[in-house]
Structure formats: structure tokens, C-alpha cells
Design a protein around this motif. Structure first.
Motif, PDB file in Angstrom:
ATOM      1  N   ALA A 183      -1.856   0.658  -5.913  1.00 14.68           N
ATOM      2  CA  ALA A 183      -2.708  -0.493  -5.607  1.00 14.68           C
ATOM      3  C   ALA A 183      -1.854  -1.748  -5.517  1.00 14.68           C
ATOM      4  O   ALA A 183      -1.037  -1.991  -6.392  1.00 14.68           O
ATOM      5  CB  ALA A 183      -3.760  -0.669  -6.703  1.00 14.68           C
ATOM      6  N   TYR A 190      -5.765   0.860  -0.852  1.00 14.44           N
ATOM      7  CA  TYR A 190      -5.269   1.758  -1.899  1.00 14.44           C
ATOM      8  C   TYR A 190      -4.582   2.966  -1.282  1.00 14.44           C
ATOM      9  O   TYR A 190      -4.833   3.306  -0.133  1.00 14.44           O
ATOM     10  CB  TYR A 190      -6.428   2.212  -2.792  1.00 14.44           C
ATOM     11  CG  TYR A 190      -7.066   1.063  -3.527  1.00 14.44           C
ATOM     12  CD1 TYR A 190      -6.476   0.548  -4.676  1.00 14.44           C
ATOM     13  CD2 TYR A 190      -8.235   0.470  -3.047  1.00 14.44           C
ATOM     14  CE1 TYR A 190      -7.053  -0.527  -5.347  1.00 14.44           C
ATOM     15  CE2 TYR A 190      -8.814  -0.608  -3.710  1.00 14.44           C
ATOM     16  CZ  TYR A 190      -8.218  -1.091  -4.852  1.00 14.44           C
ATOM     17  OH  TYR A 190      -8.768  -2.151  -5.513  1.00 14.44           O
ATOM     18  N   GLN A 249      -6.133  -7.019  -5.937  1.00 11.31           N
ATOM     19  CA  GLN A 249      -7.250  -6.377  -5.243  1.00 11.31           C
ATOM     20  C   GLN A 249      -8.562  -6.790  -5.920  1.00 11.31           C
ATOM     21  O   GLN A 249      -8.583  -7.071  -7.123  1.00 11.31           O
ATOM     22  CB  GLN A 249      -7.107  -4.855  -5.334  1.00 11.31           C
ATOM     23  CG  GLN A 249      -6.004  -4.280  -4.474  1.00 11.31           C
ATOM     24  CD  GLN A 249      -6.392  -4.226  -3.017  1.00 11.31           C
ATOM     25  OE1 GLN A 249      -6.084  -5.142  -2.264  1.00 11.31           O
ATOM     26  NE2 GLN A 249      -7.084  -3.185  -2.610  1.00 11.31           N
ATOM     27  N   GLN A 255       0.830  -1.204   0.000  1.00  8.94           N
ATOM     28  CA  GLN A 255       0.000   0.000   0.000  1.00  8.94           C
ATOM     29  C   GLN A 255       0.868   1.260   0.000  1.00  8.94           C
ATOM     30  O   GLN A 255       0.502   2.260  -0.601  1.00  8.94           O
ATOM     31  CB  GLN A 255      -0.924  -0.003   1.227  1.00  8.94           C
ATOM     32  CG  GLN A 255      -1.782   1.253   1.292  1.00  8.94           C
ATOM     33  CD  GLN A 255      -2.943   1.119   2.268  1.00  8.94           C
ATOM     34  OE1 GLN A 255      -2.977   0.213   3.095  1.00  8.94           O
ATOM     35  NE2 GLN A 255      -3.902   2.031   2.158  1.00  8.94           N
TER      36      GLN A 255
END
Ligand SMILES: *[C@@H]1O[C@H](CO)[C@@H](O)[C@H](O)[C@H]1NC(C)=O
Ligand SMILES: *[C@@H]1O[C@H](CO)[C@@H](O)[C@H](O)[C@H]1NC(C)=O
Ligand SMILES: *[C@@H]1O[C@H](CO)[C@@H](O)[C@H](O)[C@H]1NC(C)=O
Ligand SMILES: *[C@@H]1O[C@H](CO)[C@@H](O)[C@H](O)[C@H]1NC(C)=O
Ligand SMILES: *[C@@H]1O[C@H](CO)[C@@H](O)[C@H](O)[C@H]1NC(C)=O
Ligand SMILES: *[C@@H]1O[C@H](CO)[C@@H](O)[C@H](O)[C@H]1NC(C)=O
Ligand SMILES: *[C@@H]1O[C@H](CO)[C@@H](O)[C@H](O)[C@H]1NC(C)=O
Ligand SMILES: *[C@@H]1O[C@H](CO)[C@@H](O)[C@H](O)[C@H]1NC(C)=O
Length: 559
Positions: free
Chosen positions: A216, A203, A220, A71
Motif C-alpha cells: 500500500a 493496492y 491511502q 503500488q
């Protein structure tokens, strides 16, 4: 063009940080500023297998876990080859101090367990300035995340004030309520969520002096995997927007990365593919490529043996097996194998019809499958030397001879027996060999007589090789036989003289197999004296003079 010029003036050379951190031994730590990331490499021998890093800013120290790294723009990769752990930090990583998108300061802690205790080494205040100006859009395909940054002036409609963006800025505050993000997958548009919720889902959004950054992790739920011309691609597509009275600001942020794992072909090339059209409406591919974070222009790479080609709307990068910067490793899996590891770094520069640039960088670790790495033993025995000479060749540099079993008897290397000799022969092609010499008459050699007065010397060699650093064992067997055909007993020429008989024996190579005795006593000069014989012996012949009434016998015995 004017834009480039401005930035060009402000361009600073990449700084090489000197590792001068207290308490860390010399040569163990390396810190480097690269064009788009800061890198710390620490030897695994110092850190152990599980080093822990923390990213530090004025608000505290944050443990870089796997999830946090993806992240926040960090990537930690353990490279058993060449034996270090590498931390890469994006210039837009969470704890990095950013001065006008030109100067970036990094602070980390390295935690190492030493003698059961956790010791913290601060790696502080390392400053980098990117050596290449920022393009209007930049995409990074790191090993654990995708990051896209866009120049915010480009995306701002004229007339919008800086203030309108500011609500995106403070990464830790909750005043970002008016910004929403909408994810788009291959076939559907997901309902908008606010930025703070998006952050909770892993994010990252960041507004710097002049850029808007979106990051990202791979995999995900809002990203999607497709195949483009047969190449697997992961894409994340976020649109962020904000309503400000009657104006809606909207920015499209797309990162698409080739997830190709590379293919090794028989001719020794490692091929990695990425679709040509990852981003719509972009053209004018310029490619820079290299290994270990170093980029060179396509023509330079091609001089070094790389092949950059296009097929089926796919860009193919073929790295030659022996490219500089690749790692090679031996491995034992019943047989002896080797494999190569390439830390690929690729930059593609694309432009749209308004000549606005997009730079895409991919960092990928590619490995070949296990490839046979045969070693060989060669019989170089010359009979006249009365010894075996056996050469073990094509031994890779990370493999060492630890011991030899000769007819079942073990000798560790280096040898402590002076009659046996092993010499190491090093070749410029990064292989080496061992020359083993064993005299025929050494007790370890087996001897076998045949009916036809021939003698077989037999040496069964079992080489024990260790692969470093794991010390995995590999055995190589070789049997050599030397056949000596003429081993008939030595023949004395007897000549009668006035005083008696003179026995003359011309030495032959294999006479040492025989013993000369008088009765049952071994002939020595002392024994000859005792019997009153005159004996003279040199390297060519033995002469024994016996006065009449005395006799000498030559008796045949097996050694
Ligand atoms: C590093 O060590 C310090 C002090 O022992 C500890 O407080 C911290 O939690 C450690 N961090 C990590 C990431 O292990
Ligand atoms: C974001 O949306 C969630 C509900 O979807 C809401 O609970 C939260 O308060 C919102 N956060 C902000 C900062 O507006
Ligand atoms: C081109 O792509 C198609 C579809 O992915 C594939 O069937 C074909 O074999 C490819 N051709 C070459 C030369 O790679
Ligand atoms: C391996 O790849 C190279 C570069 O694309 C090519 O020139 C060569 O023909 C390939 N060899 C095989 C056996 O496919
Ligand atoms: C390495 O060089 C040696 C000496 O020139 C040669 O005998 C051997 O075959 C070479 N091995 C390889 C794998 O090229
Ligand atoms: C070679 O030596 C190793 C270790 O002593 C043994 O395990 C192996 O069986 C030997 N190989 C042969 C063919 O004797
Ligand atoms: C090894 O070399 C010797 C001497 O040249 C020769 O007599 C012998 O036949 C060779 N072969 C083997 C398998 O030992
Ligand atoms: C004679 O000399 C040869 C060669 O120097 C040696 O091998 C041999 O043992 C000697 N013989 C005796 C009986 O001393």
C-alpha cells in the motif's frame, strides 16, 4: 525450527551484479543485491536531475512513475548527497521474475536525456538471492510504500489446497473475483470490495510460490495515522478472504510504520523513534541498524557509537553525528552552515508466543537542521618577517577559496602575483585552511604614519569562498594591522679619517622605508662612483667613504 533449517540449506549468498552495461561510462552505475531489495545507483552527473526508469518484464516496459512505484514496490530517491539517484526494487515488485522465492531477476531501462535526445540504457537480467531467509511475516516501511508479506503455508488452514489460492496469483487477470478485501481503520470496518477494485485503488496483492504479498502506498484513504507514545504511526490493515464452498479462508495483513522524521539534539545525535508495540502480542526485540542499506547487529552498532535505547515504550535509535555512511554538506544562508543526512536502515525482529518471527524493516532519510559551521581567521604575523601571515581555518572540505580582496583589490586563487602567497593546509579532521602571506611593503598594503614615528600596516582581507557543487558564495572578513613603532630615520655614524669622512650605517629592519640620496639623487653604487665615493654595502652595514671637500646628505622621504 525445521522450517528454518530447510530454508537455511537453500540459502544463497547475495550476488553482486557487475555493472557492465553497454554505453554507460565506468563508475557511474552501481547495482547491488541487498537482503530485501535490489538497488541501482546512478550518478546524477550522468542522468541529470530527472532520470526515468522503466521496469521490464515479458509483457512490456512500464514507466516507473511516482504512483506506479508506490503500488508496484519501487522506490526512486534522488540523493543530492552523494550525488546519485537510487532505485530500490522490492523482491516482490511487479515486474520481478521470482523463482521459488529464492532467485529474483530484475530488468530495467534507464532513460537519460543526452544532447536533447532521450537515450535508453537497458539494465538487464540482474539476479539476486536474498542473503537472509524469509521470516513467516515481513514488513517493509519504504520511503513511499508499506509492504507486508506472509508465508502462505502458515496462514493456510490445514487441508486447503494450493489451488484455492491460485485465483489470487495472476496479477493482470480478472479471475480473482472470489477474493474480497476488507479494510479496517482505527475505529471502523469498511465494506468488502473485490481484489480487482482494490488494485484499481492503488493496492497490490500478489501470491508467490510460498508467500502472500500486500502493498500500500502511504496516505491511502483506507489507512490511518495515529500517535503511539508520542510517535506518529501510519497503519494499513487489510483482511482478505475467500469463500470456497463451506470454508472461508481469511488472512490478516497489517503494516504499521513509524513516520518519525527524526530529531537532532545538541550533543550531536540524530534520534529516530518507533513504538515498541507497533504490532500486538509480539516480543523479543532484536535490532539491526545501519546507514545506506547496511545492517549490523545492535552490539556492533553500539561499538560504532550508536545508542539504542527504550523509553516510554518507544525504541530510540541515536545515530552519532559522524557515523560512517552519513553525508555532510555545507550551505550558505547569510552565514556558513552545515547539515548531515542519514539514510537509515533499521530491522526489528520480533516473535510471538509461538516463536513465529516478524521482521520489520524501515528505510528513512533523516536530516539535521542547519548547524552553524564557523570558520575563523587568525593573525599569525611575526613582525620580524616584515610580512602579514593570516590563517583562515576550519574550512569544510566542500568549501574552496576562490578569491581574496586585499584592501579592495581582487586576486583570484590560484594567485598570479608572485609577491603574495596562499598555501592550503589540509587537516585529518576533514577541514582545511589557507595561509596568506603579504609582505608589508607590497603595494596592496595600506600604510599609516602616526605622530610618534610609528607606522601602521593595514590589510583588510575579504575572502571569497565557494560552496561546492552549487558554487554558492560566502565572504569572510578579517582586518589585520601591524604596528611598527621604531621607524625613525636611519642614523649614519660619521667618522673623520685622514683622507676625509667615513659614513657608516648599520642596517635595521625598517630602513627600507627610507631613501638615501645625494642631493636629490638616489644613492646607488653607480652614483657613488660618479661622485668618487667608495661605497661598500653588505647585509649588515653600508659604508661610504668620502674624500675631504665632498659631502653626502641623508634625506628623509616618505615612501
Ligand atoms: C524511454 O525512452 C523510450 C524510447 O525513447 C520511450 O519510448 C519511453 O517512453 C521512455 N520511458 C520513460 C519512462 O520516459
Ligand atoms: C468487482 O466489483 C465491482 C463492483 O464493486 C464490479 O463492477 C466488478 O465487476 C467486480 N470485479 C470482478 C473481477 O468481479
Ligand atoms: C512519555 O510519553 C508521554 C505521553 O506521550 C509524555 O508526556 C512524556 O513526556 C514522555 N516521557 C518521556 C520521558 O519521554
Ligand atoms: C542527546 O541524545 C543522547 C542519546 O540519547 C543523550 O545521551 C544526550 O544526553 C542527548 N543530549 C541532549 C543535549 O539532549
Ligand atoms: C581540525 O584540526 C585542526 C588541526 O588539528 C584544528 O586546528 C581545528 O580546530 C580542527 N577543527 C575542528 C572543527 O575540529
Ligand atoms: C566582500 O566582497 C564581496 C564581493 O566583492 C562584497 O559583496 C562584500 O560586500 C565584501 N564585504 C565587505 C565587508 O567589504
Ligand atoms: C596581529 O599580529 C601583529 C604581530 O604579532 C600584531 O602587531 C597585531 O596587533 C595583531 N593584531 C591585529 C588585529 O592585527
Ligand atoms: C645595501 O644593502 C641592503 C641589504 O643588502 C639593501 O637593502 C640596500 O638597498 C643596499 N643599499 C644601497 C644604497 O645599495
Amino acid at each position: 525450527m525445521a522450517f528454518w533449517f530447510c530454508i537455511g540449506v537453500a540459502l544463497l549468498l547475495s550476488l553482486w551484479s557487475r555493472a557492465e552495461t553497454a554505453g554507460i561510462p565506468d563508475g557511474v552505475l552501481r547495482m547491488e543485491c541487498h537482503d530485501r531489495y535490489f538497488m541501482i545507483a546512478v550518478d546524477l552527473s550522468f542522468t541529470g536531475d530527472e532520470p526515468h526508469f522503466e521496469a521490464v518484464d515479458e509483457t512490456g516496459a512500464y514507466a516507473i512513475t511516482q504512483q506506479y512505484a508506490a503500488q508496484c514496490g519501487y522506490s526512486i530517491n534522488v540523493h543530492p548527497l552523494p550525488g546519485h539517484v537510487e532505485l530500490r526494487a522490492s523482491y516482490f515488485s511487479c515486474q520481478t521474475q521470482n523463482k521459488d522465492d529464492e532467485m529474483f531477476t530484475f530488468n530495467f531501462n534507464l532513460n537519460v536525456t543526452q544532447e536533447g535526445k532521450e537515450v535508453t540504457y537497458p539494465l538487464q537480467d540482474k539476479t539476486c538471492s536474498p542473503s537472509v531467509p524469509w521470516s513467516p511475516r515481513e514488513v517493509t516501511c519504504e520511503t513511499n510504500y508499506m509492504e507486508v508479506s506472509v508465508r502462505s503455508e502458515v496462514t493456510c488452514p490445514s487441508g486447503t489446497k494450493k489451488d484455492d489460492w491460485n485465483s489470487l496469483k495472476p496479477a493482470h487477470s480478472s479471475t480473482t473475483s472470489d477474493w474480497q478485501v476488507m479494510f479496517q481503520t482505527d475505529d471502523e470496518q469498511l465494506p468488502p470490495i473485490n481484489i480487482s477494485d482494490a488494485r484499481k485503488q492503488g493496492y497490490a496483492f500478489l501470491l508467490t510460490e510460498g508467500r502472500l504479498v500486500f502493498r500500500a502506498p502511504y496516505g491511502q484513504p483506507e489507512s490511518f495515522s495515529t500517535e503511539v507514545n508520542g510517535v506518529p504511526v501510519e497503519t494499513v490493515h487489510a483482511t482478505i478472504f475467500s469463500r470456497q464452498s463451506w470454508v472461508v479462508l481469511m488472512v490478516d495483513l497489517v503494516a504499521a510504520c513509524s513516520m518519525d522524521e527524526g530529531l537532532y539534539n545538541e550533543s550531536g545525535y540524530m534520534m529516530w523513534e518507533t513504538p515498541e508495540m507497533l504490532y500486538p502480542n509480539l516480543d523479543g526485540q532484536q535490532i539491526n541498524v545501519g546507514l545506506q542499506g547496511e545492517l549490523v547487529a545492535q552490539p556492533v552498532a553500539e561499538e560504532r557509537g550508536y545508542i539504542v535505547g527504550k523509553q516510554n515504550n518507544t525504541i530510540q535509535i541515536c545515530i552519532p553525528e559522524n557515523a560512517e555512511g552519513r553525508y555532510r554538506k555545507s550551505a550558505v544562508e547569510d552565514d556558513l552552515y552545515e547539515f548531515y543526512v542519514y539514510h537509515l536502515y533499521l530491522e526489528q525482529i520480533l516473535v510471538d508466543e509461538d516463536r513465529v518471527e516478524t521482521r520489520i524493516r524501515s528505510l528513512r532519510t533523516l536530516a539535521t537542521p542547519l548547524l552553524p559551521s564557523p570558520i575563523f581567521a587568525e593573525n599569525q604575523t611575526v613582525l620580524e618577517e616584515h610580512m602579514f601571515t593570516v590563517y583562515l581555518g576550519d574550512v569544510p572540505e566542500d568549501v574552496q577559496l576562490a578569491a581574496v580582496h586585499l584592501n579592495g583589490q581582487e586576486f583570484t586563487v590560484p594567485l598570479s602575483v608572485s609577491s603574495l602567497i596562499i598555501t592550503k593546509v589540509v587537516h585529518p579532521n576533514n577541514t582545511h585552511g589557507y595561509k596568506l602571506k603579504v609582505p608589508f611593503e607590497d603595494p596592496v598594503v595600506l600604510q599609516q604614519f602616526s605622530k610618534t614615528d610609528a607606522l601602521h600596516y593595514i590589510l583588510n582581507i575579504n575572502y571569497t569562498l565557494t560552496v561546492l557543487p552549487e558554487k554558492d558564495l560566502y565572504y569572510h572578513m578579517e582586518s589585520v594591522v601591524a604596528l611598527v613603532t621604531d621607524v625613525s630615520p636611519p642614523q649614519f655614524d660619521a667618522v673623520c679619517t685622514e683622507s676625509g669622512i667615513s659614513f657608516k650605517l648599520d642596517h635595521r629592519p625598517f630602513d627600507y622605508l627610507w631613501e638615501i640620496t645625494i642631493d636629490s639623487d638616489l644613492l646607488t653604487s653607480e652614483l657613488a662612483d660618479q661622485h668618487g665615493y667608495t661605497m661598500s654595502n653588505d647585509s649588515n652595514s653600508l659604508l661610504l667613504e668620502v674624500r675631504s671637500s665632498l659631502t653626502a646628505t641623508s634625506t628623509r622621504t616618505y615612501p
